[in-house]
Design a protein around this motif. Sequence first.
Motif, PDB file in Angstrom:
ATOM      1  N   LEU A 591       0.820  -1.205   0.000  1.00 17.57           N
ATOM      2  CA  LEU A 591       0.000   0.000   0.000  1.00 17.57           C
ATOM      3  C   LEU A 591       0.857   1.259   0.000  1.00 17.57           C
ATOM      4  N   GLU A 592       1.985   1.243   0.711  1.00 18.35           N
ATOM      5  CA  GLU A 592       2.847   2.431   0.748  1.00 18.35           C
ATOM      6  C   GLU A 592       3.461   2.725  -0.616  1.00 18.35           C
ATOM      7  N   SER A 593       3.529   1.703  -1.479  1.00 19.57           N
ATOM      8  CA  SER A 593       4.035   1.950  -2.835  1.00 19.57           C
ATOM      9  C   SER A 593       3.006   2.646  -3.717  1.00 19.57           C
ATOM     10  N   LEU A 594       1.752   2.718  -3.217  1.00 16.52           N
ATOM     11  CA  LEU A 594       0.671   3.295  -4.018  1.00 16.52           C
ATOM     12  C   LEU A 594       0.029   4.517  -3.365  1.00 16.52           C
ATOM     13  N   THR A 595       0.467   4.852  -2.150  1.00  9.43           N
ATOM     14  CA  THR A 595      -0.125   6.009  -1.480  1.00  9.43           C
ATOM     15  C   THR A 595       0.895   6.634  -0.543  1.00  9.43           C
ATOM     16  N   LEU A 599      -1.686   5.346   6.783  1.00  8.91           N
ATOM     17  CA  LEU A 599      -2.473   4.120   6.747  1.00  8.91           C
ATOM     18  C   LEU A 599      -3.107   3.773   8.076  1.00  8.91           C
ATOM     19  N   GLY A 600      -2.895   4.582   9.096  1.00  2.00           N
ATOM     20  CA  GLY A 600      -3.609   4.419  10.351  1.00  2.00           C
ATOM     21  C   GLY A 600      -3.056   3.341  11.248  1.00  2.00           C
ATOM     22  N   THR A 601      -3.700   3.197  12.377  1.00  2.00           N
ATOM     23  CA  THR A 601      -3.332   2.200  13.375  1.00  2.00           C
ATOM     24  C   THR A 601      -4.392   1.103  13.417  1.00  2.00           C
ATOM     25  N   TRP A 602      -4.103   0.077  14.199  1.00  5.04           N
ATOM     26  CA  TRP A 602      -5.029  -1.054  14.325  1.00  5.04           C
ATOM     27  C   TRP A 602      -6.420  -0.570  14.727  1.00  5.04           C
ATOM     28  N   LEU A 603      -7.435  -1.022  14.016  1.00  5.78           N
ATOM     29  CA  LEU A 603      -8.847  -0.682  14.236  1.00  5.78           C
ATOM     30  C   LEU A 603      -9.140   0.797  13.988  1.00  5.78           C
ATOM     31  N   SER A 604      -8.447   1.366  12.998  1.00  3.35           N
ATOM     32  CA  SER A 604      -8.741   2.746  12.607  1.00  3.35           C
ATOM     33  C   SER A 604      -9.290   2.758  11.192  1.00  3.35           C
ATOM     34  N   VAL A 605      -9.930   3.866  10.821  1.00  3.77           N
ATOM     35  CA  VAL A 605     -10.444   4.059   9.479  1.00  3.77           C
ATOM     36  C   VAL A 605      -9.905   5.366   8.933  1.00  3.77           C
ATOM     37  N   SER A 606      -9.565   5.368   7.638  1.00  8.04           N
ATOM     38  CA  SER A 606      -9.039   6.576   7.010  1.00  8.04           C
ATOM     39  C   SER A 606      -9.569   6.675   5.594  1.00  8.04           C
ATOM     40  N   ASP A 607      -9.910   7.886   5.190  1.00  8.17           N
ATOM     41  CA  ASP A 607     -10.211   8.141   3.781  1.00  8.17           C
ATOM     42  C   ASP A 607      -8.905   8.508   3.100  1.00  8.17           C
ATOM     43  N   ILE A 608      -8.424   7.636   2.212  1.00  8.82           N
ATOM     44  CA  ILE A 608      -7.121   7.836   1.592  1.00  8.82           C
ATOM     45  C   ILE A 608      -7.249   7.647   0.080  1.00  8.82           C
ATOM     46  N   SER A 609      -6.148   7.868  -0.595  1.00  7.65           N
ATOM     47  CA  SER A 609      -6.078   7.658  -2.037  1.00  7.65           C
ATOM     48  C   SER A 609      -5.044   6.572  -2.303  1.00  7.65           C
ATOM     49  N   VAL A 610      -5.442   5.528  -3.002  1.00 11.71           N
ATOM     50  CA  VAL A 610      -4.547   4.437  -3.378  1.00 11.71           C
ATOM     51  C   VAL A 610      -4.510   4.385  -4.901  1.00 11.71           C
ATOM     52  N   ALA A 611      -3.334   4.602  -5.472  1.00 14.31           N
ATOM     53  CA  ALA A 611      -3.188   4.685  -6.936  1.00 14.31           C
ATOM     54  C   ALA A 611      -4.130   5.749  -7.497  1.00 14.31           C
ATOM     55  N   ASP A 612      -4.232   6.843  -6.749  1.00 10.32           N
ATOM     56  CA  ASP A 612      -5.077   7.978  -7.132  1.00 10.32           C
ATOM     57  C   ASP A 612      -6.571   7.634  -7.151  1.00 10.32           C
ATOM     58  N   ILE A 613      -6.944   6.594  -6.455  1.00 14.80           N
ATOM     59  CA  ILE A 613      -8.349   6.181  -6.350  1.00 14.80           C
ATOM     60  C   ILE A 613      -8.809   6.379  -4.901  1.00 14.80           C
ATOM     61  N   GLU A 645      -2.533  -5.288  -8.034  1.00  6.39           N
ATOM     62  CA  GLU A 645      -1.928  -6.478  -8.615  1.00  6.39           C
ATOM     63  C   GLU A 645      -0.568  -6.151  -9.248  1.00  6.39           C
ATOM     64  N   ARG A 646      -0.502  -5.058 -10.015  1.00  7.50           N
ATOM     65  CA  ARG A 646       0.766  -4.675 -10.648  1.00  7.50           C
ATOM     66  C   ARG A 646       1.835  -4.385  -9.596  1.00  7.50           C
ATOM     67  N   ALA A 647       1.466  -3.583  -8.613  1.00  5.97           N
ATOM     68  CA  ALA A 647       2.439  -3.229  -7.574  1.00  5.97           C
ATOM     69  C   ALA A 647       2.786  -4.428  -6.703  1.00  5.97           C
ATOM     70  N   GLY A 648       1.867  -5.370  -6.589  1.00 10.93           N
ATOM     71  CA  GLY A 648       2.086  -6.498  -5.695  1.00 10.93           C
ATOM     72  C   GLY A 648       3.033  -7.554  -6.211  1.00 10.93           C
ATOM     73  N   LYS A 649       3.392  -7.501  -7.478  1.00 18.30           N
ATOM     74  CA  LYS A 649       4.264  -8.528  -8.041  1.00 18.30           C
ATOM     75  C   LYS A 649       5.590  -8.596  -7.310  1.00 18.30           C
ATOM     76  N   THR A 650       6.096  -7.446  -6.883  1.00 15.04           N
ATOM     77  CA  THR A 650       7.387  -7.433  -6.184  1.00 15.04           C
ATOM     78  C   THR A 650       7.249  -7.793  -4.706  1.00 15.04           C
ATOM     79  N   HIS A 651       6.029  -7.945  -4.242  1.00 11.63           N
ATOM     80  CA  HIS A 651       5.791  -8.251  -2.822  1.00 11.63           C
ATOM     81  C   HIS A 651       5.224  -9.661  -2.623  1.00 11.63           C
TER      82      HIS A 651
END
Length: 799
Positions: A591-595, A599-613, A645-651
């Motif tokens: 996720l850090e490769s895309l935003t 990303l918050g802490t355990w049991l938190s919610v955040s409105d974020i952008s991932v791959a500009d989405i 999926e694209r970013a995850g290939k290296t992970h």
Amino acid sequence: MTDANVLIIGGGVMGVSLMYHLAKAGWSDVVLTEKNDLTHGSTWHAAGLCTHFAHNPTIQELRATSVRLYRDILPAETGDNCGFHRSGAMRITSNPDRMDEFAHVAGLSRFTGYDLQMLTPGDVERLHPLAQIEGLLGGIFEPDDGHVDPTLATNAMAKVARQNGATVMRYNPVHGVRREDGTWVVQTEKAIIRARHIVNAAGTWGWEVGHMMGLNIPSVPVLHQYLVTDTIGAVADRITQGLPELPMIRDPEESWYVRQERDGLILGPYEKHAKAWSVDGCPPDFGADLMPPELDRVEDIIMMAMARIPALETGGIKSVVNGPITFTPDANPLIGPAHGLPNAWLLTGSSMGVMEGGGSGWFLAHWMTHGAPPMDALAIDSRRFGNWADRDYRVEKAIECFGLQFGVHYPHEERPAARGKRLSPIHDLMVERGAVMGAAYGWERPNWFSHKPGDVAIPSFRRSNWFEPVARECNTVTTAVGLADMSVFSKFDVTGTDARAFVDSIGTNRAPRTGRIGLTHALSTAGGVESEFTVTTLAEDYFYLTSAAAAEERDEDLLRARAGGFDVTITRVTDDIGVLAVMGPNSRALLESLTSDDLGTWLSVSDISVADIPVRALRVSYIGELGWELHVAPDQMRALFLALERAGKTHGLGYFGAYAMNAMRLEKGYRAWGADFTTERTPAETGAGPLIKMDHDFIGKAELARRMKADDRWEMVLLEVDAAEVDPYYAHGVYQGDACVGIVTSAAHGHRTGKTLALAYLRNRLAREGLSIDLMGERLQARILDKPPFDPGNERMKQ
């Protein structure tokens, strides 16, 4: 104008049973209206078979209650015989999988208290001397089964109901139903009836009455034939000799049943390709009518039955019954509240009307009287199908169920008819990547992923072809990062000035503070768990609730029913939001490769952008790994998936499905709604005590408090089971010595820990040593685990 407290529409065995039980429970002004005469439709021509055989404890209790009612209670109350014959019954088979199924049902029945016995071929020959045993592996015997005269039983219940003040209006069809000034107004042939409650018990006419109520009733009349023979010498000789009645016999592989009828036999075949009838409404003048025989449709089954019971060939055909019976998409009845309608109930759709009728009336009468069902209702709840269950669906599934009336009920079974009703935006992408799909409340969801194109699950009571693929999925999630489509969640927005007070009131836990995630259990009036909600607080006036896919209509009804007096708006948003789960130790790096957002802490919610989405990121995990649920608009879900999926290939990214999720949640000891959490048990008994906050008011609080102190309370435990090549799944008895002290509610092999695990209720909380599980007749040693075997300190999730 006639006033009623309850108006029951339909005078078959189901509706009359409800009238009987409500009247005996003290309800006043109970009125039943019937289009023709009592039992017309399908009750009158039923073969009257009664059984204790069932794969579900609730279904079994409906059937057992019917037997007790017809055999013992009604004759004692009325002085009249209901024509119940305690003949006993057996099921025979040449299929090894069926023997596994029989052993499983026999094991469940030992927990529920019913005596079902496994048979050898020799036992079959001894119990039914007219049967040939060549090729048989064995069977199962149900000594308390029998058959009843449907008309006598129905009229006996009507007699007692009238004695207790109920009213029956015969030859009084319903022409219209409307809601007016908080009351149901029903236009019938003879009167306008105003009723506080209405019940659709119309059976063959259930779809039409539902249409008048504004409901989609997913039931279809299907034609079923059985033939009655003339005198058969071998049967007549037994009567002359004073021998007992032959037990009913069923061969589920060949799809027939046979029972004795005086000095002849009744043969009932179930063809594989059923004939639906009057799908969009029955003929107006249809009543106690039958169709012409069509024996050519079942000739092959008749021949197989004659080969097994040669005496059948010696009796001519006296009569052929060919009439409609109703089938729902899963062959279970529709019992309970009608979705979205106040004081409206369903008691219809039973393909086993007489067999389940007496118990079904008891079940709904209890629910209406006490505000909660007497047992777990999930298998029969009237809201287990939504509007997605359209005409094609109900017809295709009814035909499938009829053809599989005697089908093997495998664990994790996925039947193929009428699939693809609800699709995730990435459904095709999942299939391209090897997803083998299952159905969940109309949704297609990945169960597991195969490397073989076109692979399907091989049904079995033992480890199947998905065992190793699921192990690979669990390994991917544990060592790298896994991606799952979890869009099937039911989802609700709760907004308004009273939103926090309302969410606090619906369950045992208080709502979390803004930006946090919590869990709450909504209770029935009896203190059992109705629903489980994940509660995400987006603002003081905005809460986002998610729950199980199968609970969508139930949960919407619950939320709306409990919103009275609160300034809130409840919006069902299930189809408006897709969900991708990103889980595993590499999930943060992915996720850090895309935003660049927090990303918050355990049991938190955040409105974020991932791959500009834009996504709503919930940092929560049901499988015990670091992870996030990404809630996204459906039209953006495809792009989000491809970017991950694209970013995850290296992970080391891979995919995982529902079977892997189930295995991993059991390694954490996490309970599941619908399996482990049910209305029968309190959250305290289920192990959710830390989520119970008694500092606020909620429905069921008083009963919960009482039951928490009761000596007879149950306790859920996590068991490690000594399994080899066969893993438990559900409904296995837990034993201490020869005593059945509990029952398994869910189980699986945990691939991360190498342990086979089971969650089970102990009804004897003191029975903690020397435990075993009865798995299809084999005893597997089991031990209670004091803590979950995988990451008991939750360190992996909190990284």
